[in-house]
Scaffold this motif. Structure first.
Motif, PDB file in Angstrom:
ATOM      1  N   MET A  46      -0.662   4.169   2.956  1.00 42.89           N
ATOM      2  CA  MET A  46      -1.175   2.839   3.280  1.00 42.89           C
ATOM      3  C   MET A  46      -1.210   2.595   4.794  1.00 42.89           C
ATOM      4  SD  MET A  46      -2.276   0.515   1.158  1.00 42.89           S
ATOM      5  CE  MET A  46      -1.405   0.805  -0.358  1.00 42.89           C
ATOM      6  N   VAL A  47      -2.342   2.071   5.244  1.00 40.57           N
ATOM      7  CA  VAL A  47      -2.535   1.629   6.632  1.00 40.57           C
ATOM      8  C   VAL A  47      -3.202   0.259   6.567  1.00 40.57           C
ATOM      9  CG1 VAL A  47      -2.775   3.986   7.543  1.00 40.57           C
ATOM     10  CG2 VAL A  47      -4.821   2.708   6.858  1.00 40.57           C
ATOM     11  N   MET A 104       5.891  -0.720   3.942  1.00 41.78           N
ATOM     12  CA  MET A 104       5.935  -1.572   5.142  1.00 41.78           C
ATOM     13  C   MET A 104       4.536  -2.032   5.550  1.00 41.78           C
ATOM     14  SD  MET A 104       9.161  -1.748   6.130  1.00 41.78           S
ATOM     15  CE  MET A 104       9.439  -1.756   7.869  1.00 41.78           C
ATOM     16  N   MET A 105       3.562  -1.151   5.480  1.00 41.05           N
ATOM     17  CA  MET A 105       2.203  -1.542   5.856  1.00 41.05           C
ATOM     18  C   MET A 105       1.596  -2.498   4.836  1.00 41.05           C
ATOM     19  SD  MET A 105       2.148  -0.307   8.757  1.00 41.05           S
ATOM     20  CE  MET A 105       0.503  -0.769   9.270  1.00 41.05           C
ATOM     21  N   THR A 106       1.911  -2.289   3.555  1.00 37.97           N
ATOM     22  CA  THR A 106       1.451  -3.219   2.525  1.00 37.97           C
ATOM     23  C   THR A 106       2.006  -4.610   2.805  1.00 37.97           C
ATOM     24  OG1 THR A 106       1.264  -1.495   0.849  1.00 37.97           O
ATOM     25  CG2 THR A 106       1.539  -3.752   0.049  1.00 37.97           C
ATOM     26  N   LEU A 107       3.297  -4.676   3.081  1.00 44.57           N
ATOM     27  CA  LEU A 107       3.928  -5.972   3.344  1.00 44.57           C
ATOM     28  C   LEU A 107       3.454  -6.584   4.661  1.00 44.57           C
ATOM     29  CD1 LEU A 107       7.531  -5.207   2.071  1.00 44.57           C
ATOM     30  CD2 LEU A 107       5.810  -6.691   0.985  1.00 44.57           C
ATOM     31  N   ALA A 108       3.227  -5.776   5.666  1.00 45.59           N
ATOM     32  CA  ALA A 108       2.731  -6.311   6.947  1.00 45.59           C
ATOM     33  C   ALA A 108       1.381  -6.980   6.749  1.00 45.59           C
ATOM     34  CB  ALA A 108       2.634  -5.197   7.990  1.00 45.59           C
ATOM     35  N   GLY A 109       0.504  -6.336   5.996  1.00 45.79           N
ATOM     36  CA  GLY A 109      -0.794  -6.941   5.708  1.00 45.79           C
ATOM     37  C   GLY A 109      -0.659  -8.210   4.893  1.00 45.79           C
ATOM     38  N   LEU A 110       0.225  -8.186   3.906  1.00 43.96           N
ATOM     39  CA  LEU A 110       0.442  -9.352   3.061  1.00 43.96           C
ATOM     40  C   LEU A 110       0.995 -10.525   3.864  1.00 43.96           C
ATOM     41  CD1 LEU A 110       0.654 -10.679   0.221  1.00 43.96           C
ATOM     42  CD2 LEU A 110       2.974  -9.716   0.114  1.00 43.96           C
ATOM     43  N   PHE A 111       2.052 -10.290   4.633  1.00 39.91           N
ATOM     44  CA  PHE A 111       2.679 -11.385   5.382  1.00 39.91           C
ATOM     45  C   PHE A 111       1.786 -11.927   6.483  1.00 39.91           C
ATOM     46  CE2 PHE A 111       6.929  -9.417   4.084  1.00 39.91           C
ATOM     47  CZ  PHE A 111       7.046 -10.248   2.985  1.00 39.91           C
ATOM     48  N   GLU A 124       3.324  -8.326  -7.070  1.00 41.77           N
ATOM     49  CA  GLU A 124       1.925  -7.960  -7.276  1.00 41.77           C
ATOM     50  C   GLU A 124       1.391  -7.127  -6.110  1.00 41.77           C
ATOM     51  OE1 GLU A 124      -2.418 -10.127  -7.656  1.00 41.77           O
ATOM     52  OE2 GLU A 124      -0.640 -11.251  -8.242  1.00 41.77           O
ATOM     53  N   ALA A 125       1.724  -7.528  -4.891  1.00 43.14           N
ATOM     54  CA  ALA A 125       1.248  -6.793  -3.715  1.00 43.14           C
ATOM     55  C   ALA A 125       1.768  -5.365  -3.691  1.00 43.14           C
ATOM     56  CB  ALA A 125       1.661  -7.527  -2.441  1.00 43.14           C
ATOM     57  N   LEU A 126       2.981  -5.160  -4.183  1.00 44.53           N
ATOM     58  CA  LEU A 126       3.608  -3.841  -4.131  1.00 44.53           C
ATOM     59  C   LEU A 126       3.306  -2.973  -5.351  1.00 44.53           C
ATOM     60  CD1 LEU A 126       7.019  -4.869  -2.575  1.00 44.53           C
ATOM     61  CD2 LEU A 126       5.206  -3.522  -1.486  1.00 44.53           C
TER      62      LEU A 126
END
Length: 154
Positions: A46-47, A104-111, A124-126
């Motif tokens: 993920m990026v 971490m990249m998934t969460l960075a995009g989400l937050f 759901e995001a993860l």
């Protein structure tokens, strides 16, 4: 022929027929991006593409012209990056760490898009990130802590 895109704030090139994950690791030295399944199911690669989390193993060079890619190596440059890293460390979110960059990249995009996401939204995001160490509880605790830290500082 090559395609030009922005990688962590700097210009980079890629062949149109190459996958981003392979070029990141093999040609550009961004080995924080992991390769797992190579079919977009594990989330290890993920990026952020223009701020949105995507599987780099599914991105072809021709799709990147003029677009911005952010890898785990640039996490600290993101507004939520240091708080996210701190929260995940405080909650001992990862065991082996192979899934860590993708999570971490998934969460960075989400937050960045939804700092007030609820617990169901975090889960759901993860969904697209596999942890082979079964560390989901600690990852979710770290994600919730990061969300709370981000909200506190906003």
């Amino acid at each position: 022929m090559s395609v030009t895109f922005i990688l962590n704030g700097l210009p980079a090139t890629i062949a149109p027929e190459a996958t981003l994950a392979t070029v990141l690791r093999d040609d550009l030295g961004r080995t924080g991006t992991k390769i797992g399944c190579e079919i977009g199911r594990c989330g290890a690669c993920m990026v952020l593409l223009d701020g949105q989390a995507v599987n780099s193993c599914l991105l072809m060079g021709w799709q990147l012209q003029g677009r911005a890619v952010t890898t785990i190596e640039a996490l600290e440059t993101l507004p939520v990056g240091s708080l996210l890293a701190r929260a995940m460390a405080e909650e001992n979110a990862f065991q082996c760490g192979y899934c860590a960059p993708g999570v971490m990249m998934t969460l960075a995009g989400l937050f960045s898009a939804r700092p007030d996401v609820d617990d169901a939204g975090l889960r759901e995001a993860l969904e697209g990130n596999i942890c082979r160490c079964t560390g989901y509880h600690s990852i979710l605790r770290g994600a919730a802590r990061a969300r709370d830290l981000i909200k506190e500082t906003s």
